[in-house]
Design an enzyme around this catalytic site. Sequence first.
Site, short mmCIF file in Angstrom:
data_model
loop_
_atom_site.label_atom_id
_atom_site.label_comp_id
_atom_site.label_asym_id
_atom_site.label_seq_id
_atom_site.Cartn_x
_atom_site.Cartn_y
_atom_site.Cartn_z
N HIS A 1 4.10 -0.83 1.37
CA HIS A 1 4.60 0.06 2.42
C HIS A 1 4.79 -0.79 3.68
O HIS A 1 3.81 -1.28 4.25
CB HIS A 1 3.59 1.18 2.71
CG HIS A 1 3.19 1.96 1.50
ND1 HIS A 1 3.84 3.10 1.10
CD2 HIS A 1 2.21 1.75 0.58
CE1 HIS A 1 3.27 3.58 0.00
NE2 HIS A 1 2.28 2.76 -0.34
N ARG B 1 6.65 0.34 6.49
CA ARG B 1 6.72 1.22 7.67
C ARG B 1 7.98 1.04 8.51
O ARG B 1 7.99 1.42 9.68
CB ARG B 1 5.49 1.01 8.57
CG ARG B 1 4.14 1.00 7.88
CD ARG B 1 3.86 2.26 7.12
NE ARG B 1 2.46 2.31 6.67
CZ ARG B 1 2.03 3.11 5.70
NH1 ARG B 1 2.87 3.91 5.08
NH2 ARG B 1 0.75 3.11 5.36
N ASN C 1 8.24 6.06 1.46
CA ASN C 1 7.71 6.91 2.54
C ASN C 1 7.97 6.30 3.91
O ASN C 1 7.08 6.18 4.75
CB ASN C 1 6.22 7.21 2.34
CG ASN C 1 5.35 5.97 2.36
OD1 ASN C 1 5.81 4.87 2.05
ND2 ASN C 1 4.09 6.14 2.71
N ASP D 1 5.73 8.42 -4.05
CA ASP D 1 4.42 7.81 -3.80
C ASP D 1 3.76 8.37 -2.54
O ASP D 1 4.38 8.53 -1.50
CB ASP D 1 4.55 6.30 -3.66
CG ASP D 1 3.20 5.65 -3.47
OD1 ASP D 1 2.25 6.06 -4.16
OD2 ASP D 1 3.09 4.74 -2.64
N HIS E 1 2.64 8.42 -8.61
CA HIS E 1 1.35 8.48 -7.92
C HIS E 1 0.49 9.45 -8.73
O HIS E 1 0.60 10.66 -8.61
CB HIS E 1 1.55 8.99 -6.49
CG HIS E 1 0.29 9.14 -5.70
ND1 HIS E 1 -0.09 8.22 -4.74
CD2 HIS E 1 -0.68 10.07 -5.73
CE1 HIS E 1 -1.23 8.60 -4.20
NE2 HIS E 1 -1.61 9.73 -4.79
N HIS F 1 -1.92 2.68 -9.16
CA HIS F 1 -3.33 2.66 -8.73
C HIS F 1 -4.27 3.55 -9.54
O HIS F 1 -4.92 4.44 -9.01
CB HIS F 1 -3.44 2.98 -7.24
CG HIS F 1 -2.60 4.11 -6.75
ND1 HIS F 1 -2.50 5.34 -7.36
CD2 HIS F 1 -1.80 4.19 -5.64
CE1 HIS F 1 -1.71 6.12 -6.67
NE2 HIS F 1 -1.25 5.45 -5.63
N ASN G 1 -6.20 6.71 -1.14
CA ASN G 1 -5.79 7.76 -2.06
C ASN G 1 -5.04 7.12 -3.23
O ASN G 1 -3.98 6.52 -3.01
CB ASN G 1 -4.88 8.77 -1.34
CG ASN G 1 -4.50 9.94 -2.21
OD1 ASN G 1 -5.24 10.32 -3.11
ND2 ASN G 1 -3.35 10.54 -1.94
N ASP H 1 -0.72 -1.99 -3.15
CA ASP H 1 -0.58 -0.75 -2.37
C ASP H 1 -0.81 -1.06 -0.88
O ASP H 1 -1.51 -0.33 -0.17
CB ASP H 1 -1.56 0.32 -2.85
CG ASP H 1 -1.24 1.71 -2.30
OD1 ASP H 1 -0.20 1.86 -1.61
OD2 ASP H 1 -2.04 2.64 -2.54
#
Length: 474
Positions: A56, A58, A88, A183, A209, A259, A305, A332
Amino acid sequence: MLILRNIRVWDTGEIIDMVIPSADARNQPEDGGVIEGDFDATGLTVAPGFADPHVHFRDPGQTYKESMVSGCRAAASGGYTNVLIMPNTVPAMDGRAVKAGASGAAEVLDAGCSDVIDYLQHYERVHDVSLPVRYDLCVCASKDRAGVEASDPADWLRHLDGHDMDGKDAWQLAHPVTAISDDGAAVTPGLLDQVLANVKKSGLYLIEHCEHHDTGAVNDGPVSRKLGVPGIPEDTELKIVARDIEKARETGVHIHFQHVSTAISFDAIRKAKAEGLPITCETAPHYLALCDEDLLEYGTLAKMNPPLRSAADRQATIAAIADGTVDLLATDHAPHTLEEKERGFLEAPNGIIGLECAYGVCHKVLVDGGYISDQRLIELMSVAPSRLMGHRPTDVAALLNVTAPCASKRTLDLSAVEHPENVDLAILNTSEAWTVDPEKFLSKARNTPFGGWHVTGRPLATVIGSTLVFSRIH
């Protein structure tokens, strides 16, 4: 030119000399290592570059946490040559045109791009930067990742390899969309059939996920009760795993579980694989190095998570790696500010960063622990994830057979290979002992429980397209 003498080939054990003809000085950190010279590399290993199908960055929307520049530099520092960026982003990576005024939209529109996929595929051009890692993109399974309506292939098929190839430029071809996921949450039940149909239509694979809960912040058990925090039962993961295994059996669609963290889920996956179903799975360094008891020491720095599970689940994770149930390791990598992580267990965001210490943590636990070999760890971090992502990992031995087939001590000169643009490598010191110091990370973020850990095994240099993009060789 960087010459490394007496370096070991990761899978054959052959000792060779290696010549790296060029370096991209723009990607060298100020306190980095040398990018030219003649060095005795005895004890070092050359391997195909690591690949991570679960990061990720961002960007766009939350670049105060991480940007494409800082995330890619962190990846190169960790020995990674290819990553898969999760959807995301803000706005979400669903292929739809962004709307002016929406959160994060200005970054996309100001760059002259129509949607997030367009923006990330052309990031280097619009920002006039050279990023030190290759990257693929993962499109949302649902519109805006809201889980209400499946994303429309009409919005994103145009970005894929194999679709309207004549209309694509080099930037699009270099950063393909290769997977689909929501995800952060599992695909919702009402959308699963449509998402799987979209997967079949597009040729992508589903990255799932494999965990869903509506309440709770940490693993349900003695630790959650001691903390006074609502717990998340372990079967929240198994329910998604079992559901999707049935769908793989029904449809033949390849489903990759992210994960995985519990013994009961590994048991289900193990049985599905024995049946020959198209199932693969990954786990992350934190699930094999930590358990929920570590929350008492690290607090929300270890909130994630799925949550850290029990000590027994941690051992089951290691066992699943050792017996081959786990196909690959992924970080992750999830950057957050420390201020966000200090909000307490109910409000702090999930996730930790991992790219810059993953190899050391995994090596310490798995190789030093006697569970797997150095070679197997490289397979889990390089060969297997590369293949999952649809890429061919660099075969060092094959390059040697072409460039120096008969010499008693062979030299791999990257300027002499047939397709230097395809050569991606990591130079590793498999025995170096070092201490994880987040303050020295190239990521913008510092949210890791591994700060101060004493680990072994460290990437020393990263090569992409036969070009040195990162070095800490001294």
